[in-house]
Design an enzyme around this catalytic site. Structure first.
Site, short mmCIF file in Angstrom:
data_model
loop_
_atom_site.label_atom_id
_atom_site.label_comp_id
_atom_site.label_asym_id
_atom_site.label_seq_id
_atom_site.Cartn_x
_atom_site.Cartn_y
_atom_site.Cartn_z
NE ARG A 208 -5.01 0.04 13.02
CZ ARG A 208 -4.36 0.23 11.90
NH1 ARG A 208 -3.05 0.32 11.90
NH2 ARG A 208 -5.03 0.33 10.76
CE LYS B 240 -2.90 0.57 3.59
NZ LYS B 240 -2.60 1.82 4.32
CG ASP C 39 0.42 0.08 9.53
OD1 ASP C 39 0.06 0.94 10.37
OD2 ASP C 39 0.80 0.37 8.38
NE ARG D 233 -2.59 -1.93 8.37
CZ ARG D 233 -2.35 -2.38 7.14
NH1 ARG D 233 -2.52 -3.66 6.85
NH2 ARG D 233 -1.95 -1.57 6.18
NE ARG E 261 6.28 6.40 0.79
CZ ARG E 261 5.41 6.21 1.79
NH1 ARG E 261 4.27 5.57 1.58
NH2 ARG E 261 5.66 6.67 3.01
C1 S3P Z 1 2.65 4.80 6.26
C2 S3P Z 1 3.19 5.18 7.47
C3 S3P Z 1 2.62 4.77 8.77
C4 S3P Z 1 1.64 3.60 8.63
C5 S3P Z 1 0.71 3.77 7.47
C6 S3P Z 1 1.47 3.91 6.18
C7 S3P Z 1 3.27 5.28 5.01
O1 S3P Z 1 1.91 5.88 9.32
O2 S3P Z 1 0.92 3.43 9.82
O3 S3P Z 1 -0.17 2.67 7.37
O4 S3P Z 1 2.94 4.76 3.94
O5 S3P Z 1 4.11 6.18 5.10
P1 S3P Z 1 2.64 7.01 10.23
O6 S3P Z 1 3.57 7.78 9.39
O7 S3P Z 1 1.50 7.84 10.74
O8 S3P Z 1 3.32 6.23 11.32
#
Ligand code: S3P
Length: 441
Positions: free
Chosen positions: A354, A25, A323, A398, A30
């Site tokens: 969570r 994801k 996560d 999740r 990105r």
């Molecule tokens: C992510 C960063 C994390 C993660 C999210 C995806 C990312 O969040 O929990 O599911 O793709 O950069 P945080 O930057 O808030 O920790």
């Protein structure tokens, strides 16, 4: 709003088989954003077609990129070049996705256009001040609801200033937002992170030709990006998402007699914390066929059921498995002894709270837990917990998948009130799990 889709996991047959999981994801978001800012046509293979990523695709289209889907997982993006985004003629709705909203806020902050971001009820509760604060320094003006909540309007300046920022919380989203804003600022943008977080943005910026320097700094890193590079289209292969692979893998560790292989999983060390914690718990987990695809390490992961022992996770590992704590907590419920999962404060601002949601999920199924400050304490039963509970999924994919893993291995079925949000990150989850031996109804 669509009607909720309740789902019940009954005790599973031993899980068997070999399967891929959908694309990562984080990397998929990105890939769409950076290819939309590159010159030329990028072919993305293995793109996650979950709702979160489809929101990013729609937003980048609304901003002027040409995006087409050739076949399942294979997409083509013709970018507009840095500085070339068009003002969208409507609100950009990022659905359930914090990553989409925060990373896009970074992109938009340094473009001289006006945009408005919103999301679903879960995303509209999540904090945006963490990106507004650093991004404002590039000259962008933000207007949002009280408490830094969406909807949020962004007006980017004509000439954006480069940013220098030290992250107050370990967040790859905030780091990425700052770097993405720095793309359209003249000069060097610099981010200091006290603890290293996932580095997909840095890797992919380089892949498209940007100059990014990463220097170690204690447990963290200093990242410097040279502004206004010419990003050039470059094809991307998205690895399988380790955060999705976690669900079938943990289910196989817990359901007696199971042995499965999940192929082509991303094993970037800044994402792979769960696997090292599971090893410490005695899990029969191995990685085969390690290789590098599209600049990211991938491997095939084999999981075999067996007894687990309790674990204490050190605070510094948290970002590399941020996560995965709900499903790790489920594994801890089956382990012998009391586990302490430390430094989980950030879990309170995910798609749901969570930390509370994970404790409630376990408590509803006969597992004793405590929240001690920012730690989650799980009293393992040394075998299957009773189960039989109802779990509120709180718009959180999740929590829903973790509850269904628990129900697959517990003594009695576990029901979730709404499995619909699973589609945000793991379309086809129920089919994949039942194909391995799970019994969902
Ligand atoms: C992510 C960063 C994390 C993660 C999210 C995806 C990312 O969040 O929990 O599911 O793709 O950069 P945080 O930057 O808030 O920790």
């Amino acid at each position: 709003m669509t009607a909720p889709r309740p789902l019940t996991a009954h005790p599973a047959a031993p899980l068997r088989g070999t399967t891929p999981v959908p694309g990562d994801k984080s990397i998929s978001h990105r890939a769409l954003m950076l290819s939309a800012l590159a010159i030329g046509e990028t072919r993305i293979t293995g793109l996650l077609e979950g709702e979160d990523v489809l929101r990013t695709a729609a937003a980048m289209r609304a901003l002027g990129a040409t995006i087409t889907r050739d076949q399942a997982g294979v997409w083509r993006v013709s970018g507009v070049g840095i500085g070339g985004l068009a003002e969208p003629d409507d609100v950009l709705d990022m659905g359930n996705s914090g990553t989409a909203a925060r990373l896009l806020a970074g992109v938009l902050a340094s473009h001289p256009i006006v945009s408005v971001l919103t999301g679903d009820a879960s995303l509209r509760r999540r904090p945006m001040a963490r990106v507004i604060e650093p991004l404002g320094a590039c000259g962008a003006a933000f207007t949002c609801r009280a408490g830094g909540k969406l909807p949020m309007a962004i007006r980017g300046p004509v000439h954006a200033m480069p940013l220098a920022y030290r992250l107050p919380v370990a967040s790859a989203q905030v780091k990425s937002a700052v770097l993405l804003a720095g793309l359209n600022a003249r000069g060097l943008t610099r981010v200091e992170e006290p603890v290293a977080t996932r580095d997909h943005t840095e890797n992919m910026l380089r892949h498209f030709g940007a100059e990014v320097v990463v220097e170690p700094d204690g447990a963290g890193r200093v990242i410097t990006l040279a502004g206004q590079p010419e990003l050039t289209a470059a094809d991307i292969v998205v690895p399988g998402d380790p955060s999705s692979a976690a669900f079938p893998l943990v289910a196989a560790l817990l359901v007696e007699g199971s042995r499965i292989t999940v192929q082509g999983v991303g094993i970037n060390p800044l994402r792979a914390g769960l696997f090292s914690v599971l090893w410490e718990m005695g899990a029969k987990l191995s990685v085969e066929n390690e290789r590098t695809e599209g600049g990211e390490k991938v491997g095939d992961i084999i999981a075999e059921a067996g007894p687990l022992v309790a674990v204490e996770t050190p605070p510094e590992i948290t970002p590399s498995m941020i996560d995965e704590f709900p499903v790790l907590a489920v594994a801890c419920a089956f382990a012998r002894g009391t586990s302490r999962l430390r430094h989980l404060g950030e879990l309170r601002v995910k798609e749901s709270d969570r930390l509370a949601g994970t404790a409630a999920l376990l408590a509803a199924n006969g597992v004793r837990t405590e929240i001690d400050g920012d730690d989650l304490v799980v009293h393992g039963l040394g075998g299957p917990p009773p189960g039989g509970g109802q779990v509120a999924t709180l718009m959180d994919h999740r929590l829903a998948m973790s509850a269904l893993v628990l129900g697959s291995a517990a003594a009695a079925p576990v029901r979730v009130d709404d499995a619909a949000f699973i589609d945000t990150s793991f379309p086809g989850f129920a089919g994949l799990m039942t194909g391995l031996g799970c019994h969902f109804a």
